[in-house]
Design a protein around this motif. Structure first.
Motif, PDB file in Angstrom:
ATOM      1  N   ALA A  35       0.636  -1.215   0.114  1.00 49.91           N
ATOM      2  CA  ALA A  35       0.046   0.057   0.006  1.00 49.91           C
ATOM      3  C   ALA A  35       0.989   1.363  -0.003  1.00 49.91           C
ATOM      4  CB  ALA A  35      -0.879   0.049   1.244  1.00 49.91           C
ATOM      5  N   THR A  36       0.316   2.232  -0.416  1.00 54.29           N
ATOM      6  CA  THR A  36       1.071   3.582  -0.626  1.00 54.29           C
ATOM      7  C   THR A  36       0.122   4.639   0.277  1.00 54.29           C
ATOM      8  OG1 THR A  36      -0.310   4.170  -2.623  1.00 54.29           O
ATOM      9  CG2 THR A  36       2.032   3.352  -2.906  1.00 54.29           C
ATOM     10  N   TRP A  37      -1.053   4.158   0.489  1.00 52.49           N
ATOM     11  CA  TRP A  37      -1.894   5.043   1.619  1.00 52.49           C
ATOM     12  C   TRP A  37      -2.570   4.149   2.650  1.00 52.49           C
ATOM     13  CZ3 TRP A  37      -3.364  10.200   1.958  1.00 52.49           C
ATOM     14  CH2 TRP A  37      -2.716  11.045   1.081  1.00 52.49           C
ATOM     15  N   ASN A  98      -0.049  16.533  -0.021  1.00 54.98           N
ATOM     16  CA  ASN A  98      -0.160  15.225  -0.708  1.00 54.98           C
ATOM     17  C   ASN A  98      -0.174  14.167   0.502  1.00 54.98           C
ATOM     18  OD1 ASN A  98      -0.549  16.533  -3.142  1.00 54.98           O
ATOM     19  ND2 ASN A  98       1.592  16.786  -3.308  1.00 54.98           N
ATOM     20  N   HIS A  99       0.129  14.279   1.645  1.00 55.42           N
ATOM     21  CA  HIS A  99       0.651  13.188   2.639  1.00 55.42           C
ATOM     22  C   HIS A  99      -0.486  12.999   3.704  1.00 55.42           C
ATOM     23  CE1 HIS A  99       4.469  13.335   0.741  1.00 55.42           C
ATOM     24  NE2 HIS A  99       4.452  14.736   0.966  1.00 55.42           N
ATOM     25  N   LEU A 100      -1.290  13.941   4.026  1.00 59.19           N
ATOM     26  CA  LEU A 100      -2.161  13.711   4.942  1.00 59.19           C
ATOM     27  C   LEU A 100      -3.521  14.250   4.860  1.00 59.19           C
ATOM     28  CD1 LEU A 100      -3.152  12.892   7.946  1.00 59.19           C
ATOM     29  CD2 LEU A 100      -2.123  15.188   8.792  1.00 59.19           C
ATOM     30  N   TRP A 101      -4.598  13.523   4.513  1.00 61.82           N
ATOM     31  CA  TRP A 101      -6.111  13.972   4.349  1.00 61.82           C
ATOM     32  C   TRP A 101      -6.917  13.615   5.311  1.00 61.82           C
ATOM     33  CZ3 TRP A 101      -5.579  11.603  -1.285  1.00 61.82           C
ATOM     34  CH2 TRP A 101      -4.857  12.506  -2.176  1.00 61.82           C
ATOM     35  N   ALA A 111     -11.624   9.220  -4.729  1.00 60.96           N
ATOM     36  CA  ALA A 111     -11.918  10.350  -5.528  1.00 60.96           C
ATOM     37  C   ALA A 111     -10.747  11.354  -5.546  1.00 60.96           C
ATOM     38  CB  ALA A 111     -13.190  11.079  -5.289  1.00 60.96           C
ATOM     39  N   ARG A 112     -10.018  11.617  -4.420  1.00 55.43           N
ATOM     40  CA  ARG A 112      -9.029  12.369  -4.442  1.00 55.43           C
ATOM     41  C   ARG A 112      -7.588  11.906  -4.740  1.00 55.43           C
ATOM     42  NH1 ARG A 112      -7.744  16.262   0.691  1.00 55.43           N
ATOM     43  NH2 ARG A 112      -6.502  16.770  -0.829  1.00 55.43           N
ATOM     44  N   ARG A 113      -7.612  10.389  -4.702  1.00 56.77           N
ATOM     45  CA  ARG A 113      -6.489   9.724  -5.412  1.00 56.77           C
ATOM     46  C   ARG A 113      -6.532   9.513  -6.542  1.00 56.77           C
ATOM     47  NH1 ARG A 113      -5.014   4.907  -3.852  1.00 56.77           N
ATOM     48  NH2 ARG A 113      -3.138   5.293  -4.124  1.00 56.77           N
ATOM     49  N   SER A 114      -7.542   9.608  -7.513  1.00 54.80           N
ATOM     50  CA  SER A 114      -7.779   9.439  -8.847  1.00 54.80           C
ATOM     51  C   SER A 114      -7.398  10.673  -9.626  1.00 54.80           C
ATOM     52  CB  SER A 114      -9.144   9.038  -9.045  1.00 54.80           C
ATOM     53  OG  SER A 114     -10.161  10.046  -8.786  1.00 54.80           O
TER      54      SER A 114
END
Length: 114
Positions: A35-37, A98-101, A111-114
């Motif tokens: 995983a990257t997230w 780009n690291h913490l949402w 949706a944010r990752r696409s």
């Protein structure tokens, strides 16, 4: 529990995440799944996370940055942001990066990752 598309989704039940050991275990699980997230339900975070003066949020966020894995806090945290202008500002600033949402649900994260 792992999700699809590179997101390791933590189960909503389980021990609270509060310290470095908890976070490193979670990062290890994410790496094990490629995983990257990591998506962490808000209820899995100790209340100290939402009190910026404790430093817990900064320590946790920094670990994820250091290991180059994104962290998404999933769920309603309004009871914390309503009580703290500083936290509200930090959440808004984090969501610009780009690291913490902080997201309402997994659909918003996707949706944010696409």
């Amino acid at each position: 529990m792992s999700g699809s598309h590179g997101v390791h989704v933590c189960a909503p039940d389980g021990p609270l995440l509060r310290d470095e050991r908890d976070v490193l275990d979670l990062i290890g699980e994410a790496w094990g799944h490629g995983a990257t997230w990591v998506a962490v339900p808000a209820e899995r975070l100790h209340e100290d996370f939402f009190s910026l003066r404790t430093g817990v949020a900064g320590e946790i966020a920094q670990k994820f940055v250091n290991y180059r894995i994104g962290l998404a806090i999933v769920g309603d945290i309004s009871r914390f942001t309503d009580a703290s202008q500083a936290l509200r500002a930090w959440v808004l600033e984090s969501n610009r990066g780009n690291h913490l949402w902080f997201v309402r649900d997994l659909a918003e994260l996707a949706a944010r990752r696409s």
